[in-house]
Structures are given as C-alpha cells and as structure tokens.
Design an enzyme around this catalytic site. Structure first.
Site, PDB file in Angstrom:
ATOM      1  N   CYS A  46      -4.191  -3.272  19.568  1.00 23.36           N
ATOM      2  CA  CYS A  46      -3.767  -1.888  19.338  1.00 23.36           C
ATOM      3  C   CYS A  46      -2.643  -1.837  18.292  1.00 23.36           C
ATOM      4  O   CYS A  46      -1.862  -2.786  18.158  1.00 23.36           O
ATOM      5  CB  CYS A  46      -3.299  -1.265  20.648  1.00 23.36           C
ATOM      6  SG  CYS A  46      -4.644  -0.475  21.557  1.00 23.36           S
ATOM      7  N   HIS A  60     -14.121  -5.197  18.711  1.00 21.20           N
ATOM      8  CA  HIS A  60     -13.889  -6.287  17.762  1.00 21.20           C
ATOM      9  C   HIS A  60     -15.151  -7.109  17.599  1.00 21.20           C
ATOM     10  O   HIS A  60     -16.044  -7.050  18.437  1.00 21.20           O
ATOM     11  CB  HIS A  60     -12.735  -7.187  18.246  1.00 21.20           C
ATOM     12  CG  HIS A  60     -13.053  -7.937  19.505  1.00 21.20           C
ATOM     13  ND1 HIS A  60     -13.080  -7.338  20.741  1.00 21.20           N
ATOM     14  CD2 HIS A  60     -13.385  -9.229  19.715  1.00 21.20           C
ATOM     15  CE1 HIS A  60     -13.395  -8.228  21.656  1.00 21.20           C
ATOM     16  NE2 HIS A  60     -13.607  -9.398  21.062  1.00 21.20           N
ATOM     17  N   CYS A  82     -41.103 -11.186   5.524  1.00 22.07           N
ATOM     18  CA  CYS A  82     -41.653 -10.101   4.697  1.00 22.07           C
ATOM     19  C   CYS A  82     -43.023  -9.695   5.248  1.00 22.07           C
ATOM     20  O   CYS A  82     -43.342  -8.508   5.355  1.00 22.07           O
ATOM     21  CB  CYS A  82     -41.807 -10.543   3.242  1.00 22.07           C
ATOM     22  SG  CYS A  82     -40.250 -10.618   2.347  1.00 22.07           S
TER      23      CYS A  82
HETATM   24 ZN   LIG Z   1      -6.360  -1.890  22.042  1.00 17.20          ZN
HETATM   25 ZN   LIG Z   2     -38.699 -12.155   3.101  1.00 15.20          ZN
END
Ligand SMILES: [Zn+2]
Ligand SMILES: [Zn+2]
Length: 337
Positions: free
Chosen positions: A46, A163, A196
């Site tokens: 924080c 995170h 692909c």
């Molecule tokens: Zn936090």
């Molecule tokens: Zn590819």
C-alpha cells in the site's frame, strides 16, 4: 458417454466426465463478500508503506504518487547474487540458486482486483512485464522467464493487494523444454506452427471460443484438465512475448480484463493463476513456437486418481464452459484510467 481427450502438446490425457458433468455455474465459489478497503495499514504494497519492500526497480508514476511499481521479492525463491555455476558429480547435479524474482505491485488501491481495473491499466501492467522481460532477456545468465499471477489462497497467495511476479531462471525446466520439442516436431512434420493451426481450427469451429478481438483469441482448451482452463493466443505468429507490439498490448489489456471480469461475475470471484508461456531468449523468432497466456481458475483439487495416474478428471465440458463465459455480460471497458 465420458470422453478421453489428449492435449496436442503435453500429450496428457484428461477424462471429460460427462456422466457427472456439472453445469458451469455449479462450480461457482459462493464466497461471502469482504469489505473493500482501499488502504490497509499493514500491507507492504500500500502507498506510504514503500519502505517495507526492497528498493524499487521501476515505477509507473501518477500525480505525486505511483500507478504501479516493481520491487524485488523480499522472499525471493532465487538470488541475483549467486553465480549459476554447475556442479556435476556422477548422479548429483546442482548449481547455486541464481535467479531474479520481481514483484509487480499493480495498483496503489489495496483491494482493486485486476478484473475491475480500467482496460488501459491492465495494458500498463502488461507493458511493465514487457519492459522487465526485454531487460532481463539480455542477461546471458538467464535462460528462461516466467511471468505469473497468483490470485487468492487456492492459487498460492495470502497477500490480498493485487500483484504479479516475474521469475528469471538460469535453466529451462524439462516440462517447458518438452513443449518446445513437441512444437518443433509438429513444425518438421507439417511445415506450420501448431498454434497458428489450432487458432484457425478453433475459429472455424467456434464452439470453444470465449472472445475474439482484433489481435487475440481467448478459448477453452479442448483437452481441458480442469474447469474453465482458458488460453489467450495472439493471432499474429510470435514466438516470444517480447515481440508484442504497442497495439497488441492495448488489445490484450482489454481481452484479459474482459476474461477476468467474466470469471469474476460468472463464477463469483474464483481464485486463479495466470501465466505467460513464451519462448526463452535463445529461441526468439522461431517459427514453431507461439507464445500465449494460460488463465486457470482454481475450482477443484487434485486427488488420488490424478496423483496416481497423471490424468485429470474434468467435470465441466469445455464447450459448455465457453458458452457460459460468452454469455456472462461485462461492460466492455471500465473508465478510461
Ligand atoms: Zn495494500
Ligand atoms: Zn504460430
């Protein structure tokens, strides 16, 4: 009838247990809502608590503060100080635990989940991944980079503050190496990238597509080992995440945020992991491998059959999971951030 399906790359078999199949919404978690605190005094991620993390590597500024920051993991699995020299004595092989372990603090807001961020903020986070990916790819000691996110206790994190992490290792695991070998074998046999080809086939069939944008396709995998196991593929052939363009990053932010919001609302905020599977630095530009993201909700537990047989039982049919997620309505963008 139940069906056995095989993953084209890992060769793993899974049991799609139609007899005990659940409706997709039956696997929702029904967790009691927690109060949303935008700040927690004891949280090291924080704002105001920056001194609780090791010195910052990178910062995305916003006003007088920050929008996201990258710091070394205080409890890193590997150490940047070690020298990756190998010791090989007959059957005993080891090396010093060299590695780099970043934590990407994704927002100053303590309880803002990635599913609720503006699309452009998710793109900012992806851009940070690319910056660190590009920087660390140049280090000759590094063989492989893994970018991942653990969301919730069942996904392996106790830290609530949003995170993600990046771990650079001096070796490539056998599991990863084998996937490249399988992809190379396919290329040699058929003259095209298996991914692909898969994207083309899935787009033709449509049944497992969750969403398709200008540059990306999100789909439920055919031989899905667990409910809602989702892959996001870039439409353009690229072996490495480092090859992503600015336009593609903006689009991926939108696609990833939309998918996470569909899981959040559709399955009531499940724990999940995501990871970016990309070619290592030594394989940049190869024609046979195609990077992608895996998003794996943690809705089931591994039990005795899985441990004993290496086969998984999935009780949600991937085609039903895709249809369910297609029908979860989420706003196309939240704010403009
Ligand atoms: Zn936090
Ligand atoms: Zn590819």
């Amino acid at each position: 009838m139940p069906e056995l399906r095989q993953n084209f790359m890992t060769k793993e078999w899974v049991v799609i247990a139609t007899e005990r199949a659940k409706r997709p919404d039956e696997v929702a978690v029904h967790r009691p809502a927690k109060p949303a605190l935008s700040y927690s005094p004891n949280c090291p991620f924080c704002p105001g608590n920056e001194s609780q993390t090791p010195p910052e590597i990178l910062r995305l500024p916003e006003g007088s503060g920050w929008k996201a920051r990258v710091v070394p993991n205080k409890f890193a699995a590997l150490s940047p100080q070690a020298n990756p020299d190998r010791t090989i004595r007959r059957s005993l092989r080891s090396m010093a635990g060299f590695g780099i372990h970043d934590v990407i603090v994704e927002t100053p807001n303590h309880s803002l989940a990635m599913a609720s961020m503006p699309d452009s903020h998710v793109s900012d986070i992806l851009r940070i991944y690319k910056t660190r990916y590009d920087e660390l790819s140049l280090d000759p000691r590094i063989a492989h980079l893994t970018i991942f996110k653990n969301y919730g206790a069942d996904a392996g994190t106790s830290l609530e503050h949003s995170h993600s992490q990046l771990v650079a290792t001096p070796v490539i695991s056998y599991q990863v190496r084998q996937r490249f070998q399988e992809a190379l074998r396919h290329y040699d046999d058929y003259g095209c990238c298996i991914f692909c080809q898969l994207i083309d086939e899935e787009l033709q069939e449509q049944k497992r597509i969750v969403l398709a944008s200008e540059h990306f396709v999100a789909l439920e995998i055919f031989a899905s080992p667990s409910p809602f196991f989702t892959h996001i593929y870039p439409r353009r052939h690229m072996a490495s995440f480092g090859d992503i363009s600015a336009k593609e990053i903006a689009d991926l932010g939108r696609v990833l945020r939309t998918l996470l919001a569909k899981l959040y609302y559709g399955l009531e905020n499940p724990d999940y992991n995501f990871t970016i599977r990309t070619a290592p630095a030594e394989l940049v530009g190869v024609r046979y491998f195609h990077w992608y993201m895996s998003v794996i909700p943690r809705l089931t537990r591994v039990a005795g059959f899985e441990l004993g047989s290496g086969m998984f039982i999935n009780t949600v049919i991937p085609e039903d999971a895709a249809e369910f997620l297609r029908n979860v309505r989420v706003e196309t963008t939240v704010g403009v951030g």
